[in-house]
Design an enzyme around this catalytic site. Sequence first.
Site, PDB file in Angstrom:
ATOM      1  N   LYS A 172       0.828  -1.200   0.000  1.00  0.00           N
ATOM      2  CA  LYS A 172       0.000   0.000   0.000  1.00  0.00           C
ATOM      3  C   LYS A 172       0.863   1.250   0.000  1.00  0.00           C
ATOM      4  O   LYS A 172       0.693   2.145  -0.838  1.00  0.00           O
ATOM      5  CB  LYS A 172      -0.929   0.023   1.214  1.00  0.00           C
ATOM      6  CG  LYS A 172      -1.910   1.193   1.215  1.00  0.00           C
ATOM      7  CD  LYS A 172      -2.455   1.486   2.597  1.00  0.00           C
ATOM      8  CE  LYS A 172      -1.513   2.392   3.368  1.00  0.00           C
ATOM      9  NZ  LYS A 172      -2.106   2.900   4.625  1.00  0.00           N
ATOM     10  N   ASP A 180      -6.207   0.799   0.791  1.00  0.00           N
ATOM     11  CA  ASP A 180      -6.325   1.057   2.224  1.00  0.00           C
ATOM     12  C   ASP A 180      -7.698   0.583   2.676  1.00  0.00           C
ATOM     13  O   ASP A 180      -8.420  -0.081   1.929  1.00  0.00           O
ATOM     14  CB  ASP A 180      -6.086   2.540   2.527  1.00  0.00           C
ATOM     15  CG  ASP A 180      -7.170   3.442   1.946  1.00  0.00           C
ATOM     16  OD1 ASP A 180      -8.097   2.945   1.269  1.00  0.00           O
ATOM     17  OD2 ASP A 180      -7.097   4.663   2.173  1.00  0.00           O
TER      18      ASP A 180
END
Length: 290
Positions: A148, A166
Amino acid sequence: MAESKVRKAAAKPAVKVAVKPRKPESQLAMVRRARRINRELAELYPYAHPELDFDNPFELLVATVLSAQTTDLRVNQTTPALFAKYPTPEDMAAAVPEELEEVIRPTGFFRNKAKSLIGLSIALRDEFGGEVPGRLADLVTLPGVGRKTANVVLGNAFGVPGITVDTHFGRLARRFGWTAEEDPVKVEAAVAEIFPKSEWTMLSHRVVFHGRRICHSQKPACGACPIAPLCPSYGEGETDPEKAKKLLKYEMGGHPGQRLRPPADYPGEAAARADAAAHQGKVADLAVAE
């Protein structure tokens, strides 16, 4: 231009959306619907961007690590002092852990985050010549950096397309019916099959923006959502238009965003100016009371 679109969206009369029960959907139909959602989100958030303040890849990397389990606004309030004290990987690599912890304490989990920041800074200094690498394979070797964080840095500091999964992105990908996966890596892989690579970075921003502003975790504002007719999860949140409008956040609800230094075309008021105005208002109220 962007601000006028937000104002027009907020000014539209509240109308209850009639969403028909959905029939089983083919893969092709889902892909077409998903891409239409992306186009609608592009119209709604033409100014979508990273909500972390940064001036270079190192600052974005550090800010993204700090953003875990806290708001981007809190990170933006913390990083000016942090980068004034530790402007380069070499400076942060030499930091006294307790001093670094004190600076980043407001972001929470400050001991673990300080350990990661010092570790990644040492790695940047010793293995990458003090520069943030522009490859996913290299970024994920840094302490505290997963896919991420790596995709955030690649997409926004290097222009390399990436999907940032996320909590907001994962939630909306499932609500939109793009995937049923819970694991972020599997969500990323599933969504990557739906959209062209050129869309990945901006898609991430748009979906995250929508998750923060309208499609919230606990109380999604379904009745105020412009893409409700395309959403198979319509009805999970408040469907009454007037009640839903009260749930809107940030610029969609007439409030500032999370940036202290927002882009020039951002329609919301900078958080710093809003905080100052609120403080001045409290001071004025106290003066009147006295």
